[in-house]
Design a protein around this motif. Sequence first.
Motif, PDB file in Angstrom:
ATOM      1  N   LYS A  15      38.747  48.200  29.642  1.00 58.70           N
ATOM      2  CA  LYS A  15      39.804  47.279  29.217  1.00 58.70           C
ATOM      3  C   LYS A  15      40.818  47.053  30.339  1.00 58.70           C
ATOM      4  CE  LYS A  15      43.245  46.625  25.541  1.00 58.70           C
ATOM      5  NZ  LYS A  15      43.814  47.215  24.292  1.00 58.70           N
ATOM      6  N   ASP A  16      41.252  48.169  30.985  1.00 59.09           N
ATOM      7  CA  ASP A  16      42.210  48.029  32.079  1.00 59.09           C
ATOM      8  C   ASP A  16      41.590  47.327  33.279  1.00 59.09           C
ATOM      9  OD1 ASP A  16      44.204  49.190  30.659  1.00 59.09           O
ATOM     10  OD2 ASP A  16      44.183  51.112  31.716  1.00 59.09           O
ATOM     11  N   LYS A  19      41.684  43.701  32.593  1.00 57.39           N
ATOM     12  CA  LYS A  19      43.041  43.176  32.734  1.00 57.39           C
ATOM     13  C   LYS A  19      43.407  43.000  34.207  1.00 57.39           C
ATOM     14  CE  LYS A  19      45.013  45.040  28.445  1.00 57.39           C
ATOM     15  NZ  LYS A  19      46.000  46.009  27.877  1.00 57.39           N
ATOM     16  N   GLU A  22      42.279  39.860  35.689  1.00 53.87           N
ATOM     17  CA  GLU A  22      42.885  38.648  35.146  1.00 53.87           C
ATOM     18  C   GLU A  22      44.359  38.473  35.510  1.00 53.87           C
ATOM     19  OE1 GLU A  22      42.259  39.080  31.007  1.00 53.87           O
ATOM     20  OE2 GLU A  22      40.073  38.849  31.108  1.00 53.87           O
ATOM     21  N   THR A  23      45.031  39.573  35.877  1.00 53.53           N
ATOM     22  CA  THR A  23      46.475  39.488  36.093  1.00 53.53           C
ATOM     23  C   THR A  23      46.816  39.055  37.512  1.00 53.53           C
ATOM     24  OG1 THR A  23      48.571  40.668  35.870  1.00 53.53           O
ATOM     25  CG2 THR A  23      46.755  41.880  36.860  1.00 53.53           C
ATOM     26  N   TYR A  32      47.422  49.443  37.094  1.00 54.54           N
ATOM     27  CA  TYR A  32      45.993  49.449  36.783  1.00 54.54           C
ATOM     28  C   TYR A  32      45.199  50.181  37.864  1.00 54.54           C
ATOM     29  CZ  TYR A  32      46.960  45.903  33.209  1.00 54.54           C
ATOM     30  OH  TYR A  32      47.436  45.231  32.118  1.00 54.54           O
TER      31      TYR A  32
END
Length: 318
Positions: A15-16, A19, A22-23, A32
């Motif tokens: 999940k991280d 992320k 995408e960030t 992260y």
Amino acid sequence: MQAAAEGVQGWAATKDGQKALETSDPDDLTGYFQDGLNSDHFDKLRNLVARLNPVKAISLGVMGNADLFVGVQGAFGYADDLHNFDETSAIFGGGGLIEGVDAAFEGSIAVGIWLEPTADIGGFYIGAEVDIDEGMGVTALACASHDDNDKFRDEEGVNLDFAKVVMIGFHVGLGDGVAADESYFFAGHITKYPSFQTGTAKHQVNLTTMHCGKQDARDNAQDSVTLVWRVDGGTQQYGYPIWNDIQMRGTPNSDIYQVPLGTVIKFDESFEIDLYVNGHMVKTHRWHDHDFKGPGDVQTKTFSNDDCSYDFGARLQF
């Protein structure tokens, strides 16, 4: 290589990891990467490289990705000392000149193998692509200190005896970016302004090498230089570099008293840049789209006052 690949692929599927792909927020990304490097996905890699005496630290980050960080065309990430893991660490970020490295280098999650402790990460690094097994879908960038450039790169290629870090990039879903040939990294804290622009624009420039004609620092100290820019008459400000400031070295008459900037600015009609030296604004200059004759044209400005003088240009990409 296999241990690094397994670590990246395993972490990128979490999940991280998703992320992080995408960030575009540096604060979030730092967290992260730190958590990822400390996860069990990289246990095998840590145990393997800990047996290698020259290796002092490992890092997790991105490299060569302009979609994620416009202006961070070299690398961005979090590093931990191998023998004092999760207690002694560094954050690094850098820009690069947009020439010289294979397109496959763009848009990669990068594992860094550092041959120096995290306390020494910083300053100006020269980067060059090195050959590895392309069948694994990876690309590697080796970096040496600016002072070792002549010994690190010559007509015969790259001498890894002078490398400070080798970054191994794995393509796990990041978009294409702008390749980087020369990278420089700064350890420290993120500035109060973002250092990248999102979205699209009619034009894009990269900033060229900054030269110092007259230094401001007294008693032979180093000038500390930062840039702040705005585009198209807007109030949103962007800062460069990401961390701390550019620490000039040597004297204005020496070859090292100049720094390749490489950061990218996107605009429609105009942009303006404030130059700060040792915390004081020296001057503001504005560039307009009609100043440029076409792609590749460089328009140079001189930022000076009674105390110092710096100049650098903007090269139009499109």
